[in-house]
Design an enzyme around this catalytic site. Structure first.
Site, mmCIF file in Angstrom:
data_model
loop_
_atom_site.group_PDB
_atom_site.id
_atom_site.type_symbol
_atom_site.label_atom_id
_atom_site.label_comp_id
_atom_site.label_asym_id
_atom_site.label_seq_id
_atom_site.Cartn_x
_atom_site.Cartn_y
_atom_site.Cartn_z
ATOM 1 N N HIS A 1 0.845 -1.187 0.000
ATOM 2 C CA HIS A 1 0.000 0.000 0.000
ATOM 3 C C HIS A 1 0.886 1.245 0.000
ATOM 4 O O HIS A 1 2.023 1.219 0.490
ATOM 5 C CB HIS A 1 -0.893 0.030 1.228
ATOM 6 C CG HIS A 1 -1.955 -1.016 1.228
ATOM 7 N ND1 HIS A 1 -3.057 -0.937 2.053
ATOM 8 C CD2 HIS A 1 -2.109 -2.149 0.503
ATOM 9 C CE1 HIS A 1 -3.844 -1.984 1.849
ATOM 10 N NE2 HIS A 1 -3.280 -2.743 0.910
ATOM 11 N N GLU B 1 0.882 3.862 1.821
ATOM 12 C CA GLU B 1 1.340 4.281 3.146
ATOM 13 C C GLU B 1 2.528 3.447 3.618
ATOM 14 O O GLU B 1 3.502 3.991 4.155
ATOM 15 C CB GLU B 1 0.212 4.152 4.187
ATOM 16 C CG GLU B 1 -1.014 4.960 3.878
ATOM 17 C CD GLU B 1 -2.099 4.184 3.157
ATOM 18 O OE1 GLU B 1 -3.283 4.399 3.470
ATOM 19 O OE2 GLU B 1 -1.777 3.367 2.271
ATOM 20 N N CYS C 1 -6.203 1.959 5.769
ATOM 21 C CA CYS C 1 -6.833 0.718 6.218
ATOM 22 C C CYS C 1 -6.257 0.353 7.587
ATOM 23 O O CYS C 1 -5.341 1.007 8.086
ATOM 24 C CB CYS C 1 -6.577 -0.397 5.203
ATOM 25 S SG CYS C 1 -4.857 -0.958 5.151
ATOM 26 N N CYS D 1 -2.398 -0.289 7.513
ATOM 27 C CA CYS D 1 -1.602 0.925 7.392
ATOM 28 C C CYS D 1 -1.692 1.781 8.652
ATOM 29 O O CYS D 1 -0.693 2.355 9.098
ATOM 30 C CB CYS D 1 -2.032 1.707 6.160
ATOM 31 S SG CYS D 1 -1.657 0.831 4.619
#
Length: 151
Positions: free
Chosen positions: A57, A59, A87, A90
């Site tokens: 992801h 992040e 999410c 993260c």
């Protein structure tokens, strides 16, 4: 559109540029930048498809890059600007790096950390949301509409 230098809108626009890169690479268009002392020290966008890695992801990739840049596993003086609400994975990562602040654009009612609540974040982490929310949500809507048309 030009935004004042060092403003939340300026940095979120940079995260949106990363989201656009993800869109162009057929990745879910989420982008992130990490800022320290009004300087972008890390940039990333989703690469889950490219890397065949569900954890790639924006992040997570930005956090790793920022840690490497600073030579530290802690990011207490940093702000993460991300186009979509983090999410749970993260958000938990921001807890472990003791991130100073999270600023996100669009909310994610299906998979965002707010499903669990702020307890998943480090207690000192500040949160701000809704910065360029329309633009951040718009690129996601465009991406998923294009996916539905191709089915």
């Amino acid at each position: 559109m030009n935004y004042p230098l060092y403003s939340d809108e300026f940095f979120m626009n940079e995260a949106l540029r990363e989201a656009e890169k993800a869109f162009d690479e057929d990745e879910v268009p989420v982008g992130a930048v990490i800022v320290s002392n009004n300087t972008i020290i890390a940039r990333a966008h989703n690469l889950t498809e490219t890397l065949s890695d569900a954890t790639a992801h924006a992040e997570i990739l930005a956090i790793t890059s920022a840690e490497n840049y600073l030579g530290s596993k802690y990011l207490g003086d940093c702000t993460l600007y991300v186009s979509l609400e983090p999410c749970l994975m993260c958000a938990a990562a921001t807890k472990w790096v003791q991130l100073g602040k999270i600023v996100y654009g669009a909310s994610d009612p299906k998979a965002g950390y707010k499903l669990i609540g702020k307890a998943v974040l480090h207690p000192a982490t500040k949160v701000q949301h809704g910065i360029l929310e329309h633009e951040c949500g718009g690129i996601l809507t465009k991406f998923f509409q294009s996916k539905r048309k191709n089915k």
